[in-house]
Design a protein around this motif. Structure first.
Motif, PDB file in Angstrom:
ATOM      1  N   SER A  50      74.093   4.070 -52.468  1.00 19.61           N
ATOM      2  CA  SER A  50      73.591   5.342 -51.946  1.00 19.61           C
ATOM      3  C   SER A  50      73.153   6.243 -53.102  1.00 19.61           C
ATOM      4  O   SER A  50      73.690   6.134 -54.207  1.00 19.61           O
ATOM      5  CB  SER A  50      74.663   6.052 -51.115  1.00 19.61           C
ATOM      6  OG  SER A  50      75.769   6.394 -51.924  1.00 19.61           O
ATOM      7  N   HIS A  52      71.332  10.382 -54.059  1.00 18.94           N
ATOM      8  CA  HIS A  52      70.929  11.729 -53.635  1.00 18.94           C
ATOM      9  C   HIS A  52      69.856  12.213 -54.606  1.00 18.94           C
ATOM     10  O   HIS A  52      69.681  11.644 -55.686  1.00 18.94           O
ATOM     11  CB  HIS A  52      72.122  12.690 -53.620  1.00 18.94           C
ATOM     12  CG  HIS A  52      72.687  12.937 -54.983  1.00 18.94           C
ATOM     13  ND1 HIS A  52      72.117  13.824 -55.872  1.00 18.94           N
ATOM     14  CD2 HIS A  52      73.751  12.392 -55.614  1.00 18.94           C
ATOM     15  CE1 HIS A  52      72.809  13.822 -56.993  1.00 18.94           C
ATOM     16  NE2 HIS A  52      73.808  12.954 -56.868  1.00 18.94           N
ATOM     17  N   LEU A  54      69.574  15.553 -55.662  1.00 16.93           N
ATOM     18  CA  LEU A  54      69.896  16.836 -56.291  1.00 16.93           C
ATOM     19  C   LEU A  54      69.518  16.799 -57.769  1.00 16.93           C
ATOM     20  O   LEU A  54      69.715  15.791 -58.448  1.00 16.93           O
ATOM     21  CB  LEU A  54      71.386  17.141 -56.144  1.00 16.93           C
ATOM     22  CG  LEU A  54      71.866  17.382 -54.719  1.00 16.93           C
ATOM     23  CD1 LEU A  54      73.372  17.535 -54.693  1.00 16.93           C
ATOM     24  CD2 LEU A  54      71.187  18.586 -54.109  1.00 16.93           C
ATOM     25  N   TRP A  81      65.586  17.269 -54.466  1.00 19.82           N
ATOM     26  CA  TRP A  81      66.534  18.223 -53.912  1.00 19.82           C
ATOM     27  C   TRP A  81      66.887  17.951 -52.450  1.00 19.82           C
ATOM     28  O   TRP A  81      67.951  18.350 -52.009  1.00 19.82           O
ATOM     29  CB  TRP A  81      66.065  19.668 -54.070  1.00 19.82           C
ATOM     30  CG  TRP A  81      66.166  20.119 -55.486  1.00 19.82           C
ATOM     31  CD1 TRP A  81      65.170  20.107 -56.415  1.00 19.82           C
ATOM     32  CD2 TRP A  81      67.317  20.616 -56.154  1.00 19.82           C
ATOM     33  NE1 TRP A  81      65.640  20.556 -57.618  1.00 19.82           N
ATOM     34  CE2 TRP A  81      66.963  20.886 -57.479  1.00 19.82           C
ATOM     35  CE3 TRP A  81      68.634  20.845 -55.750  1.00 19.82           C
ATOM     36  CZ2 TRP A  81      67.867  21.377 -58.406  1.00 19.82           C
ATOM     37  CZ3 TRP A  81      69.538  21.346 -56.674  1.00 19.82           C
ATOM     38  CH2 TRP A  81      69.140  21.603 -57.987  1.00 19.82           C
ATOM     39  N   VAL A  84      68.355  12.070 -49.398  1.00 25.59           N
ATOM     40  CA  VAL A  84      69.616  11.345 -49.460  1.00 25.59           C
ATOM     41  C   VAL A  84      69.354  10.005 -48.798  1.00 25.59           C
ATOM     42  O   VAL A  84      68.640   9.922 -47.811  1.00 25.59           O
ATOM     43  CB  VAL A  84      70.747  12.071 -48.697  1.00 25.59           C
ATOM     44  CG1 VAL A  84      72.007  11.235 -48.651  1.00 25.59           C
ATOM     45  CG2 VAL A  84      71.026  13.422 -49.305  1.00 25.59           C
ATOM     46  N   SER A  85      69.936   8.945 -49.340  1.00 21.58           N
ATOM     47  CA  SER A  85      69.692   7.622 -48.782  1.00 21.58           C
ATOM     48  C   SER A  85      70.911   6.740 -49.000  1.00 21.58           C
ATOM     49  O   SER A  85      71.583   6.841 -50.023  1.00 21.58           O
ATOM     50  CB  SER A  85      68.456   7.011 -49.456  1.00 21.58           C
ATOM     51  OG  SER A  85      68.222   5.706 -48.988  1.00 21.58           O
TER      52      SER A  85
END
Length: 116
Positions: A50, A52, A54, A81, A84-85
């Protein structure tokens, strides 16, 4: 350090340059702080299932691989920003610049050949 990696797709091989992030610090930093990732290059995060977006400055494509380095999932154009995955069952993920997975014609089932 980059490694030249082959991708086997429909019996043909294409090559990309992959940077490997396999320590906690390398995975934590990932592509944060970079202005871009050049065409034909990617960052392999392993182990990882996973990501993100940010603190990222640019969009990416995420290519998830299973334990045999076979493409399990492709997530195009994750935005900085906001993105998400996750991919359950993935062993690693390669981050490319947005659009690179389409340019390379990557498909689920393609195999990355790291041991060549």
């Amino acid at each position: 350090m980059f490694k030249k990696i082959a991708i086997e797709s429909s019996g043909e091989k294409i090559f990309v340059q992959i940077e490997i992030a396999d320590s906690f610090l390398q995975r934590f930093l990932g592509l944060m702080g970079r202005k871009k990732i050049p065409r034909g290059q990617g960052l392999l995060l392993s182990p990882c299932n996973s990501i993100h977006m940010l603190f990222m400055r640019f969009s990416i494509d995420a290519v998830y691989l299973d334990k045999n380095c076979v493409v399990k999932k492709i997530v195009p154009n994750l935005r900085p920003w906001l993105g998400v995955s996750i991919c359950f069952g993935a062993q690693s993920v390669i981050e490319f610049a947005a659009g690179e997975s389409a340019r390379l014609n990557l498909k689920v089932g393609d195999k990355f050949l790291f041991n060549q």
